[in-house]
Design a protein around this motif. Sequence first.
Motif, PDB file in Angstrom:
ATOM      1  N   PRO A  26       0.664  -1.179   0.074  1.00 52.40           N
ATOM      2  CA  PRO A  26      -0.078  -0.156   0.178  1.00 52.40           C
ATOM      3  C   PRO A  26       1.073   1.059   0.019  1.00 52.40           C
ATOM      4  CG  PRO A  26      -0.011  -1.096   2.240  1.00 52.40           C
ATOM      5  CD  PRO A  26       0.685  -2.042   1.163  1.00 52.40           C
ATOM      6  N   ALA A  27       0.384   2.250  -0.578  1.00 45.22           N
ATOM      7  CA  ALA A  27       1.169   3.735  -0.474  1.00 45.22           C
ATOM      8  C   ALA A  27       0.932   4.177   0.682  1.00 45.22           C
ATOM      9  CB  ALA A  27       0.304   4.332  -1.716  1.00 45.22           C
ATOM     10  N   SER A  28       2.046   4.772   1.112  1.00 45.12           N
ATOM     11  CA  SER A  28       1.996   5.217   2.471  1.00 45.12           C
ATOM     12  C   SER A  28       1.726   6.864   2.396  1.00 45.12           C
ATOM     13  CB  SER A  28       3.287   5.091   3.047  1.00 45.12           C
ATOM     14  OG  SER A  28       4.477   5.578   2.269  1.00 45.12           O
ATOM     15  N   GLN A  29       1.669   7.289   1.083  1.00 42.22           N
ATOM     16  CA  GLN A  29       1.458   8.898   0.927  1.00 42.22           C
ATOM     17  C   GLN A  29       1.116   8.961  -0.375  1.00 42.22           C
ATOM     18  OE1 GLN A  29       4.328  11.612   2.498  1.00 42.22           O
ATOM     19  NE2 GLN A  29       3.750  13.169   1.034  1.00 42.22           N
ATOM     20  N   GLY A  30       0.086   9.796  -0.811  1.00 37.90           N
ATOM     21  CA  GLY A  30      -0.004  10.029  -2.400  1.00 37.90           C
ATOM     22  C   GLY A  30      -1.458   9.475  -2.648  1.00 37.90           C
ATOM     23  N   GLN A  31      -1.696   9.568  -4.163  1.00 37.78           N
ATOM     24  CA  GLN A  31      -2.896   9.072  -4.419  1.00 37.78           C
ATOM     25  C   GLN A  31      -2.576   7.866  -5.849  1.00 37.78           C
ATOM     26  OE1 GLN A  31      -5.520  12.524  -5.055  1.00 37.78           O
ATOM     27  NE2 GLN A  31      -6.868  11.693  -3.711  1.00 37.78           N
ATOM     28  N   VAL A  32      -3.414   7.018  -5.991  1.00 39.60           N
ATOM     29  CA  VAL A  32      -3.445   6.316  -7.185  1.00 39.60           C
ATOM     30  C   VAL A  32      -4.906   6.254  -7.632  1.00 39.60           C
ATOM     31  CG1 VAL A  32      -3.354   4.017  -8.166  1.00 39.60           C
ATOM     32  CG2 VAL A  32      -1.723   4.606  -6.375  1.00 39.60           C
ATOM     33  N   LEU A  33      -5.033   6.807  -8.864  1.00 35.65           N
ATOM     34  CA  LEU A  33      -6.449   7.036  -9.528  1.00 35.65           C
ATOM     35  C   LEU A  33      -6.597   6.440 -10.615  1.00 35.65           C
ATOM     36  CD1 LEU A  33      -6.190  11.168  -9.353  1.00 35.65           C
ATOM     37  CD2 LEU A  33      -7.409   9.537  -7.501  1.00 35.65           C
ATOM     38  N   LEU A  34      -7.894   5.774 -10.724  1.00 33.79           N
ATOM     39  CA  LEU A  34      -8.288   4.879 -11.690  1.00 33.79           C
ATOM     40  C   LEU A  34      -9.490   5.614 -12.381  1.00 33.79           C
ATOM     41  CD1 LEU A  34      -8.084   2.186 -13.587  1.00 33.79           C
ATOM     42  CD2 LEU A  34      -9.945   1.447 -12.126  1.00 33.79           C
ATOM     43  N   ASP A  35      -9.227   6.166 -13.744  1.00 30.94           N
ATOM     44  CA  ASP A  35     -10.376   6.926 -14.252  1.00 30.94           C
ATOM     45  C   ASP A  35     -10.712   8.172 -13.610  1.00 30.94           C
ATOM     46  OD1 ASP A  35     -10.293   5.345 -16.614  1.00 30.94           O
ATOM     47  OD2 ASP A  35     -11.737   3.814 -15.739  1.00 30.94           O
ATOM     48  N   GLY A  36      -9.684   8.716 -12.627  1.00 31.06           N
ATOM     49  CA  GLY A  36     -10.093   9.892 -11.826  1.00 31.06           C
ATOM     50  C   GLY A  36     -10.353   9.523 -10.589  1.00 31.06           C
ATOM     51  N   GLN A  37     -10.682   8.177 -10.133  1.00 31.51           N
ATOM     52  CA  GLN A  37     -11.246   7.722  -8.886  1.00 31.51           C
ATOM     53  C   GLN A  37     -10.253   7.125  -8.114  1.00 31.51           C
ATOM     54  OE1 GLN A  37     -14.417   8.630  -7.917  1.00 31.51           O
ATOM     55  NE2 GLN A  37     -14.279   9.587  -9.898  1.00 31.51           N
ATOM     56  N   PRO A  38      -9.984   7.342  -6.805  1.00 31.81           N
ATOM     57  CA  PRO A  38      -9.007   6.969  -5.878  1.00 31.81           C
ATOM     58  C   PRO A  38      -9.095   5.618  -5.606  1.00 31.81           C
ATOM     59  CG  PRO A  38     -10.514   8.169  -4.536  1.00 31.81           C
ATOM     60  CD  PRO A  38     -10.912   8.571  -5.918  1.00 31.81           C
ATOM     61  N   ILE A  39      -8.206   4.800  -5.799  1.00 29.58           N
ATOM     62  CA  ILE A  39      -8.138   3.050  -5.446  1.00 29.58           C
ATOM     63  C   ILE A  39      -6.914   2.918  -4.519  1.00 29.58           C
ATOM     64  CG2 ILE A  39      -9.209   2.724  -7.777  1.00 29.58           C
ATOM     65  CD1 ILE A  39      -6.263   1.720  -8.527  1.00 29.58           C
ATOM     66  N   HIS A  40      -6.117   3.744  -4.136  1.00 32.71           N
ATOM     67  CA  HIS A  40      -5.018   3.395  -3.119  1.00 32.71           C
ATOM     68  C   HIS A  40      -5.342   3.129  -1.704  1.00 32.71           C
ATOM     69  CE1 HIS A  40      -5.865   7.830  -2.950  1.00 32.71           C
ATOM     70  NE2 HIS A  40      -5.526   7.753  -1.350  1.00 32.71           N
ATOM     71  N   LYS A  41      -6.486   3.198  -1.318  1.00 26.59           N
ATOM     72  CA  LYS A  41      -6.968   2.680   0.032  1.00 26.59           C
ATOM     73  C   LYS A  41      -7.913   1.244  -0.119  1.00 26.59           C
ATOM     74  CE  LYS A  41      -6.995   7.139   2.129  1.00 26.59           C
ATOM     75  NZ  LYS A  41      -7.778   8.129   3.005  1.00 26.59           N
ATOM     76  N   LEU A  42      -8.093   0.706  -1.065  1.00 25.59           N
ATOM     77  CA  LEU A  42      -8.828  -0.237  -1.437  1.00 25.59           C
ATOM     78  C   LEU A  42      -7.840  -1.558  -1.337  1.00 25.59           C
ATOM     79  CD1 LEU A  42     -10.881   0.582  -4.622  1.00 25.59           C
ATOM     80  CD2 LEU A  42     -11.650   0.832  -2.501  1.00 25.59           C
ATOM     81  N   SER A  43      -8.453  -2.752  -0.889  1.00 27.22           N
ATOM     82  CA  SER A  43      -8.051  -3.891  -0.821  1.00 27.22           C
ATOM     83  C   SER A  43      -7.379  -4.290  -2.232  1.00 27.22           C
ATOM     84  CB  SER A  43      -8.695  -4.993   0.013  1.00 27.22           C
ATOM     85  OG  SER A  43      -9.609  -5.345  -0.879  1.00 27.22           O
ATOM     86  N   THR A  44      -6.437  -5.218  -2.621  1.00 29.61           N
ATOM     87  CA  THR A  44      -6.131  -5.835  -3.867  1.00 29.61           C
ATOM     88  C   THR A  44      -7.521  -6.573  -4.468  1.00 29.61           C
ATOM     89  OG1 THR A  44      -3.855  -6.146  -3.096  1.00 29.61           O
ATOM     90  CG2 THR A  44      -4.549  -7.453  -4.974  1.00 29.61           C
ATOM     91  N   PRO A  45      -8.187  -7.354  -3.874  1.00 33.71           N
ATOM     92  CA  PRO A  45      -9.423  -8.009  -4.435  1.00 33.71           C
ATOM     93  C   PRO A  45     -10.363  -7.069  -4.895  1.00 33.71           C
ATOM     94  CG  PRO A  45      -8.724  -9.236  -2.386  1.00 33.71           C
ATOM     95  CD  PRO A  45      -8.087  -7.958  -2.432  1.00 33.71           C
ATOM     96  N   ASP A  46     -10.408  -5.810  -4.187  1.00 33.21           N
ATOM     97  CA  ASP A  46     -11.417  -4.810  -4.589  1.00 33.21           C
ATOM     98  C   ASP A  46     -10.769  -4.230  -5.852  1.00 33.21           C
ATOM     99  OD1 ASP A  46     -13.373  -5.223  -2.752  1.00 33.21           O
ATOM    100  OD2 ASP A  46     -12.723  -3.795  -1.360  1.00 33.21           O
ATOM    101  N   ILE A  47      -9.508  -3.821  -6.038  1.00 32.43           N
ATOM    102  CA  ILE A  47      -8.784  -3.085  -7.030  1.00 32.43           C
ATOM    103  C   ILE A  47      -9.023  -4.151  -8.390  1.00 32.43           C
ATOM    104  CG2 ILE A  47      -6.675  -2.470  -7.896  1.00 32.43           C
ATOM    105  CD1 ILE A  47      -5.861  -1.637  -5.268  1.00 32.43           C
ATOM    106  N   ALA A  48      -8.659  -5.441  -8.159  1.00 26.75           N
ATOM    107  CA  ALA A  48      -8.869  -6.296  -8.974  1.00 26.75           C
ATOM    108  C   ALA A  48     -10.502  -6.461  -9.768  1.00 26.75           C
ATOM    109  CB  ALA A  48      -8.494  -7.708  -8.988  1.00 26.75           C
ATOM    110  N   GLN A  49     -11.252  -6.205  -8.748  1.00 27.46           N
ATOM    111  CA  GLN A  49     -12.759  -6.028  -9.275  1.00 27.46           C
ATOM    112  C   GLN A  49     -13.203  -4.864 -10.263  1.00 27.46           C
ATOM    113  OE1 GLN A  49     -15.304  -8.035  -8.789  1.00 27.46           O
ATOM    114  NE2 GLN A  49     -14.322  -9.711  -7.720  1.00 27.46           N
TER     115      GLN A  49
END
Length: 265
Positions: free
Chosen positions: A75-98
């Motif tokens: 997990p990112a300790s700082q900053g943002q990961v955005l998928l189509d503009g929506q943050p996903i960096h606080k999601l679990s790996t299964p939720d990201i894969a979904q």
Amino acid sequence: MMSHLPVEPSNAAAAIPLHSSQLALSLRGVHTHIGAYHILHGVDLDVPTGQLTMLLGRNGAGKTTTLRTIMGLWPASQGQVLLDGQPIHKLSTPDIAQRDIAYVPENMGIFGDLTVAENLLLAARQARSLKELDTQRLDWLFGLFPALKKFWLYPAGKLSGGQKQMLAIARAMIEPRRLLLIDEPSKGLAPAIILNLVEALKELRRSSHTTILLVEQNFMVAKALGERVAVMDDGRVVHSGAMADLIEDESLQQRFLGLSLGAHQ
């Protein structure tokens, strides 16, 4: 070996800024710690929708950590990961894969004791048996990777290195994906197998709407496949822009990679 570089936008990188609506994926100021180690130091990365972006850099620059951070494995300790503009960096790996993101790790992650068919079935969320697999999708994958049809009931662990890599990519694509992350697909493969893999990835780009972020150390592969490129050093992106600009400008190659792509032709 590439020296540690300051983060300076090159002229190629700064020429045409990408609008957020054009981006499938973006990282903003991403830091990642693994135990006591600070690996990513504020990664800013843009991956345009529908394109193949190469992620280049020396060993240890942070490329694999970037992919694993996108997937939430580290997990990112700082900053943002955005998928189509929506943050996903606080999601679990299964939720990201979904969210229709697939990841092909450097070690391929296939199940050697299972057959090719069973490996693909495990990755198909919409199918519970081989009969329920999308036959049209399978035929498309067999067109990309004919060996998978030939060895359909063969234990995956007995495939060649190139065949295992093709199975790993096919497994990630057994269902439509919006984003595909691939870590060093050509590593350890013979030159002839690499050429086959490059052609398959080219066809994958032509025949699907999948956005691809691909880590690669083989610069002939990078040159053949990349539309956009980002170069990492010391946990940061130090250059980004069109792949064609990097290929044509040997001074950029020397500055950001410490080599000339022309030497690899």
